[in-house]
Scaffold this motif. Sequence first.
Motif, PDB file in Angstrom:
ATOM      1  N   TYR A   1       0.887  -1.112  -0.116  1.00  0.00           N
ATOM      2  CA  TYR A   1      -0.019  -0.049   0.062  1.00  0.00           C
ATOM      3  C   TYR A   1       0.911   1.298  -0.029  1.00  0.00           C
ATOM      4  O   TYR A   1       0.783   2.175  -0.730  1.00  0.00           O
ATOM      5  N   ASN A   2       1.739   1.281   1.006  1.00  0.00           N
ATOM      6  CA  ASN A   2       2.772   2.442   0.949  1.00  0.00           C
ATOM      7  C   ASN A   2       3.535   2.764  -0.295  1.00  0.00           C
ATOM      8  O   ASN A   2       3.815   3.848  -0.678  1.00  0.00           O
ATOM      9  N   TRP A   3       4.210   1.438  -0.894  1.00  0.00           N
ATOM     10  CA  TRP A   3       4.917   1.524  -2.135  1.00  0.00           C
ATOM     11  C   TRP A   3       3.880   2.046  -3.326  1.00  0.00           C
ATOM     12  O   TRP A   3       4.458   3.173  -3.988  1.00  0.00           O
ATOM     13  N   ASN A   4       2.727   1.823  -3.351  1.00  0.00           N
ATOM     14  CA  ASN A   4       1.840   2.623  -4.311  1.00  0.00           C
ATOM     15  C   ASN A   4       1.416   3.880  -4.224  1.00  0.00           C
ATOM     16  O   ASN A   4       1.430   4.642  -5.123  1.00  0.00           O
ATOM     17  N   VAL A   5       1.079   4.323  -2.991  1.00  0.00           N
ATOM     18  CA  VAL A   5       1.000   5.657  -2.583  1.00  0.00           C
ATOM     19  C   VAL A   5       2.410   6.247  -3.006  1.00  0.00           C
ATOM     20  O   VAL A   5       2.139   7.467  -3.459  1.00  0.00           O
ATOM     21  N   MET A   6       3.591   6.001  -2.366  1.00  0.00           N
ATOM     22  CA  MET A   6       4.580   6.890  -2.607  1.00  0.00           C
ATOM     23  C   MET A   6       4.886   6.759  -4.255  1.00  0.00           C
ATOM     24  O   MET A   6       5.365   7.880  -4.650  1.00  0.00           O
ATOM     25  N   LYS A   7       4.381   5.753  -4.928  1.00  0.00           N
ATOM     26  CA  LYS A   7       4.707   5.894  -6.565  1.00  0.00           C
ATOM     27  C   LYS A   7       3.540   6.996  -7.142  1.00  0.00           C
ATOM     28  O   LYS A   7       4.443   7.623  -7.921  1.00  0.00           O
ATOM     29  N   MET A   8       2.750   7.015  -6.566  1.00  0.00           N
ATOM     30  CA  MET A   8       1.923   8.354  -7.294  1.00  0.00           C
ATOM     31  C   MET A   8       2.418   9.543  -6.642  1.00  0.00           C
ATOM     32  O   MET A   8       2.505  10.477  -7.293  1.00  0.00           O
ATOM     33  N   LEU A   9       2.856   9.655  -5.518  1.00  0.00           N
ATOM     34  CA  LEU A   9       3.266  11.007  -5.064  1.00  0.00           C
ATOM     35  C   LEU A   9       4.443  11.419  -5.505  1.00  0.00           C
ATOM     36  O   LEU A   9       4.825  12.601  -5.604  1.00  0.00           O
ATOM     37  N   LEU A  10       5.297  10.573  -5.822  1.00  0.00           N
ATOM     38  CA  LEU A  10       6.554  10.768  -6.537  1.00  0.00           C
ATOM     39  C   LEU A  10       6.581  10.654  -8.216  1.00  0.00           C
ATOM     40  O   LEU A  10       7.768  10.912  -8.754  1.00  0.00           O
ATOM     41  N   HIS A  11       5.343  10.788  -8.743  1.00  0.00           N
ATOM     42  CA  HIS A  11       5.315  10.804 -10.212  1.00  0.00           C
ATOM     43  C   HIS A  11       6.023  11.897 -10.928  1.00  0.00           C
ATOM     44  O   HIS A  11       5.607  13.041 -10.343  1.00  0.00           O
ATOM     45  N   LYS A  12       6.711  11.734 -11.842  1.00  0.00           N
ATOM     46  CA  LYS A  12       7.158  12.879 -12.540  1.00  0.00           C
ATOM     47  C   LYS A  12       6.142  13.041 -13.835  1.00  0.00           C
ATOM     48  O   LYS A  12       5.825  12.046 -14.239  1.00  0.00           O
ATOM     49  N   PRO A  13       6.173  14.253 -14.291  1.00  0.00           N
ATOM     50  CA  PRO A  13       5.391  14.780 -15.476  1.00  0.00           C
ATOM     51  C   PRO A  13       5.829  13.859 -16.685  1.00  0.00           C
ATOM     52  O   PRO A  13       7.005  13.591 -16.974  1.00  0.00           O
ATOM     53  N   LEU A  14       4.706  13.126 -17.316  1.00  0.00           N
ATOM     54  CA  LEU A  14       5.098  12.503 -18.649  1.00  0.00           C
ATOM     55  C   LEU A  14       3.856  12.922 -19.675  1.00  0.00           C
ATOM     56  O   LEU A  14       2.858  12.797 -19.465  1.00  0.00           O
ATOM     57  N   ILE A  15       4.543  13.845 -20.591  1.00  0.00           N
ATOM     58  CA  ILE A  15       3.654  14.326 -21.781  1.00  0.00           C
ATOM     59  C   ILE A  15       4.249  13.827 -22.955  1.00  0.00           C
ATOM     60  O   ILE A  15       5.422  13.970 -23.150  1.00  0.00           O
ATOM     61  N   THR A  16       3.396  13.290 -23.621  1.00  0.00           N
ATOM     62  CA  THR A  16       3.846  12.820 -24.963  1.00  0.00           C
ATOM     63  C   THR A  16       3.078  13.520 -26.253  1.00  0.00           C
ATOM     64  O   THR A  16       1.974  14.058 -25.910  1.00  0.00           O
TER      65      THR A  16
END
Length: 430
Positions: free
Chosen positions: A415-430
Amino acid sequence: MSIQTVKTDLVKNTTHKVVIPFYIYAALSFFVATILLFCSANSFTQHYFQPRTLAITHTMALGWGTMIILGASHQLVPVLIEARLHSTWLAFLSFILAGIGIPALLISFFAFHFGWVAVTGALLINGAVLLFLINMALSIWKSPNKNVHALFILTAAFWLLITTIIGLLLVCNFSHPFLPSASLHYLSLHAHIGILGWFLLLVMGVGSRLIPMFLISKFHNNKYLWSMYGLTNGALLAFILLFILQSVSIWYLMPVSFLFIALILFGRFCYLAFKQRIRKNVDEQMKISLLSITMMAVPIIFLAILIGFVLRSGNQGYKEILAYGFSIFFGWITAIIFGMTFKTLPFIVWNKIYHDKGGLGKTPNPKDLFSAKVFKTMSLTYLAGFILFLVGILIINSILLQSATVLLVITSVLYNWNVMKMLLHKPLIT
């Protein structure tokens, strides 16, 4: 209602800077609770009133359930009333007070020492809840669009304040007795005001709005909602009155029956919302949220068994009390938080990162911000751990309990891993 409308509704008012700290705090609290559970599995083969079970219970109730609900409410209430949150500063201050007060209280429970640290922690928590209640009340008062969902949340916040006030009195009574009876006598009153008035009432009010929203359902029924509101509050008021009058156990079947009818109505409401949904494909997050609704019946079953024990022998079954509490905090509350975290937090994070980048390119969907595989694995380890631990309590099996705690620790890590994955997401624009 389109998916984009749902996204906009969820993120248009309150800044993420207010909401996200509550989610982080709750996620870490859940991890701490499972570690404490792993280190204290044998405590669940003994009496329920002891330091470690008190510490675990309050970590789940305050650090996990309450903190994430406070954060989500700062986001959701403005959506419900179609107006802005009254004060972001009150929200920040509420987080700071609770964030300091909760660990102070939990350390005191674990050490079973109720001195100035415990009292200070309880006072800070009361201050946080009072600020939250004031913020919600003023936000709703200023809005021209008041509805029953907002009333559910406001009433739940009131009952939360009553719960924390009683908790403060009990903490003081431990070291300096002033109440007519020992603190243990009032624990059921303290617990059930929190469980029914805060958690259940709020879950009904929020769930009856979010579940149709995320299913994109046409169903709505105000009569159901008002009946649920009246029955749940009626059950709680009846319980308080019976407790004060020290009535015989059979009378407690009355509030239990009110509660049972309210849960049936809530289940019926969610079922009809599901049947009338526009979105036919139901994602994993909604599945576990819908499962949590059926899990609400488990504590009621144990509650009825407990009343039966008292009626038959005059004694309380400590195994059943432990199973009752565990099924509430690690059962339906945790399940619904899992589902709603990964339905609401992705939109909040997505809006934080991509709100000002519209039209610059193709952006990812909110659901792409976390790992669906990790979520599925987390769901499986959670359900297995929950069931095994519940069985372990009932048959008093230490090996089963310890094995289950390993699964629950893994669940909290995922749960914590997935939450932190979201919070640390970097912008991806294609």
